[in-house]
Design a protein around this motif. Structure first.
Motif, PDB file in Angstrom:
ATOM      1  N   LEU A 102       0.888  -0.791   0.388  1.00  0.00           N
ATOM      2  CA  LEU A 102       0.179   0.649   0.218  1.00  0.00           C
ATOM      3  C   LEU A 102       1.076   1.510  -0.468  1.00  0.00           C
ATOM      4  CD1 LEU A 102      -2.862   1.437   0.433  1.00  0.00           C
ATOM      5  CD2 LEU A 102      -2.353   1.119   2.721  1.00  0.00           C
ATOM      6  N   LEU A 103       1.867   1.066   1.282  1.00  0.00           N
ATOM      7  CA  LEU A 103       2.542   2.656   0.964  1.00  0.00           C
ATOM      8  C   LEU A 103       3.367   2.663  -0.237  1.00  0.00           C
ATOM      9  CD1 LEU A 103       4.057   4.407   2.905  1.00  0.00           C
ATOM     10  CD2 LEU A 103       5.433   2.734   3.533  1.00  0.00           C
ATOM     11  N   LYS A 104       3.536   1.580  -0.612  1.00  0.00           N
ATOM     12  CA  LYS A 104       4.355   1.706  -2.278  1.00  0.00           C
ATOM     13  C   LYS A 104       3.687   2.332  -3.490  1.00  0.00           C
ATOM     14  CE  LYS A 104       7.471  -0.750  -5.895  1.00  0.00           C
ATOM     15  NZ  LYS A 104       7.759  -2.209  -6.227  1.00  0.00           N
ATOM     16  N   ILE A 117      -3.292  -3.057  -6.205  1.00  0.00           N
ATOM     17  CA  ILE A 117      -2.700  -4.149  -5.388  1.00  0.00           C
ATOM     18  C   ILE A 117      -3.651  -4.632  -5.140  1.00  0.00           C
ATOM     19  CG2 ILE A 117      -1.177  -2.896  -4.532  1.00  0.00           C
ATOM     20  CD1 ILE A 117      -2.484  -2.362  -2.217  1.00  0.00           C
ATOM     21  N   ASP A 118      -3.055  -6.220  -5.197  1.00  0.00           N
ATOM     22  CA  ASP A 118      -3.869  -7.231  -4.455  1.00  0.00           C
ATOM     23  C   ASP A 118      -4.714  -6.990  -2.912  1.00  0.00           C
ATOM     24  OD1 ASP A 118      -3.427  -8.722  -6.904  1.00  0.00           O
ATOM     25  OD2 ASP A 118      -1.676  -9.658  -5.739  1.00  0.00           O
ATOM     26  N   ALA A 119      -5.166  -7.180  -2.761  1.00  0.00           N
ATOM     27  CA  ALA A 119      -6.206  -6.578  -0.732  1.00  0.00           C
ATOM     28  C   ALA A 119      -7.307  -7.474  -0.612  1.00  0.00           C
ATOM     29  CB  ALA A 119      -6.683  -5.309  -1.510  1.00  0.00           C
ATOM     30  N   LYS A 120      -7.860  -7.868   0.674  1.00  0.00           N
ATOM     31  CA  LYS A 120      -8.386  -8.763   0.770  1.00  0.00           C
ATOM     32  C   LYS A 120     -10.011  -7.274   1.005  1.00  0.00           C
ATOM     33  CE  LYS A 120     -10.313 -11.343   4.579  1.00  0.00           C
ATOM     34  NZ  LYS A 120     -10.488 -12.240   6.159  1.00  0.00           N
ATOM     35  N   VAL A 121     -10.781  -7.432  -0.098  1.00  0.00           N
ATOM     36  CA  VAL A 121     -12.336  -7.130  -0.030  1.00  0.00           C
ATOM     37  C   VAL A 121     -13.316  -7.561   0.433  1.00  0.00           C
ATOM     38  CG1 VAL A 121     -13.856  -5.673  -1.831  1.00  0.00           C
ATOM     39  CG2 VAL A 121     -11.219  -6.130  -2.266  1.00  0.00           C
ATOM     40  N   GLY A 151       5.367  -4.492   7.777  1.00  0.00           N
ATOM     41  CA  GLY A 151       4.897  -5.593   7.825  1.00  0.00           C
ATOM     42  C   GLY A 151       3.318  -5.601   8.589  1.00  0.00           C
ATOM     43  N   SER A 152       2.960  -4.861   9.178  1.00  0.00           N
ATOM     44  CA  SER A 152       1.457  -4.571   9.703  1.00  0.00           C
ATOM     45  C   SER A 152       0.732  -5.082   8.485  1.00  0.00           C
ATOM     46  CB  SER A 152       1.225  -3.250  10.361  1.00  0.00           C
ATOM     47  OG  SER A 152       1.259  -2.528   9.549  1.00  0.00           O
ATOM     48  N   GLU A 153      -0.902  -5.043   8.429  1.00  0.00           N
ATOM     49  CA  GLU A 153      -1.487  -4.776   7.671  1.00  0.00           C
ATOM     50  C   GLU A 153      -2.998  -3.750   7.878  1.00  0.00           C
ATOM     51  OE1 GLU A 153      -4.285  -8.863   7.451  1.00  0.00           O
ATOM     52  OE2 GLU A 153      -2.556  -9.353   5.889  1.00  0.00           O
ATOM     53  N   VAL A 154      -3.358  -2.787   6.795  1.00  0.00           N
ATOM     54  CA  VAL A 154      -3.823  -1.922   6.819  1.00  0.00           C
ATOM     55  C   VAL A 154      -5.279  -1.613   6.565  1.00  0.00           C
ATOM     56  CG1 VAL A 154      -4.008   0.602   6.637  1.00  0.00           C
ATOM     57  CG2 VAL A 154      -1.787  -0.465   6.503  1.00  0.00           C
ATOM     58  N   SER A 155      -6.425  -1.190   7.229  1.00  0.00           N
ATOM     59  CA  SER A 155      -7.760  -1.430   6.955  1.00  0.00           C
ATOM     60  C   SER A 155      -8.451  -0.742   6.897  1.00  0.00           C
ATOM     61  CB  SER A 155      -8.446  -2.492   8.390  1.00  0.00           C
ATOM     62  OG  SER A 155      -9.408  -2.075   7.996  1.00  0.00           O
TER      63      SER A 155
END
Length: 213
Positions: free
Chosen positions: A10-12, A57-61, A84-88
């Motif tokens: 996400l940051l990239k 980007i790939d993501a869990k929708v 290494g964290s996940e962002v919601s």
């Protein structure tokens, strides 16, 4: 809308698209990114009405949808989250706020409707050709220093790419110095017309091409 993505990915992508957004805007929605979650992917769109950048980007929708959120603020939040964290990202329909959460961190951002986001007109071009990212990056890297920053001479505010004697040539000048680079003509480029690639586009492409193959 509710979507979860890896912080690094996400940051990239945010770092690429948010740089298109101008820091000062008379149109508030141009300070925002268009976020769209669907089919296992999150797409981010930024525009200044001259350039449009889109990254996916790939993501869990968990719930599909779209919204616009402040580009710089969202980027700074994600940048400061731990590796290494996940962002919601979840949109509260009632108050129209986008909640950004990761671990024990939680932020609420004001949003604007995605339906108000400007769509740049797509054009059909008569010429298409392909070249490697390394080749294109070389053309820009060797010439960008000579691009003029004088806005009144707008025709010098970019890199002139054109075909000369079976070569693809890139030229930039500010009236005092001139940079010229040639490369073998890519397949399909023989009939391509000359174009001036604007300074900002050259800068943004440089960032995208750094780690592209």
């Amino acid at each position: 809308m509710k979507v979860t993505a890896e912080r690094a990915a996400l940051l990239k992508s945010l770092s690429h698209v948010q740089s298109v957004v101008e820091r000062r805007n008379t149109i508030p929605i141009l300070s925002n990114l268009l976020l769209k979650a669907e089919d296992g992917a999150l797409s981010m769109t930024a525009t200044d009405l001259d350039i449009e950048a889109i990254e996916t980007i790939d993501a869990k929708v968990e719930s599909a949808g779209s919204v616009t959120a402040p580009a710089q603020t969202l980027y700074e939040i994600v940048r400061k989250l731990p590796d290494g964290s996940e962002v919601s990202l979840s949109l509260n329909v009632e108050d129209g706020r986008l909640t950004v959460s990761s671990g024990r961190s939680r932020f609420a951002l004001a949003t604007l409707p995605s339906s108000d986001y400007p769509v740049m007109a797509s054009s059909e071009y008569g010429h298409h050709f392909e070249m490697t990212a390394g080749e294109l990056n070389r053309l820009f890297e060797k010439t960008r220093f000579a691009i003029s920053t004088e806005e009144t001479r707008y025709y010098l505010n970019g890199v002139y790419m054109h075909v000369v004697d079976d070569k693809l040539r890139a030229v930039a000048t500010d009236g005092h110095r001139l940079a010229r680079v040639d490369m073998p003509l890519p397949n399909g480029a023989a009939e391509a017309p000359g174009v001036i690639v604007p300074r900002k586009t050259v800068a943004e492409l440089g960032k995208l091409l750094e780690d592209a193959d």
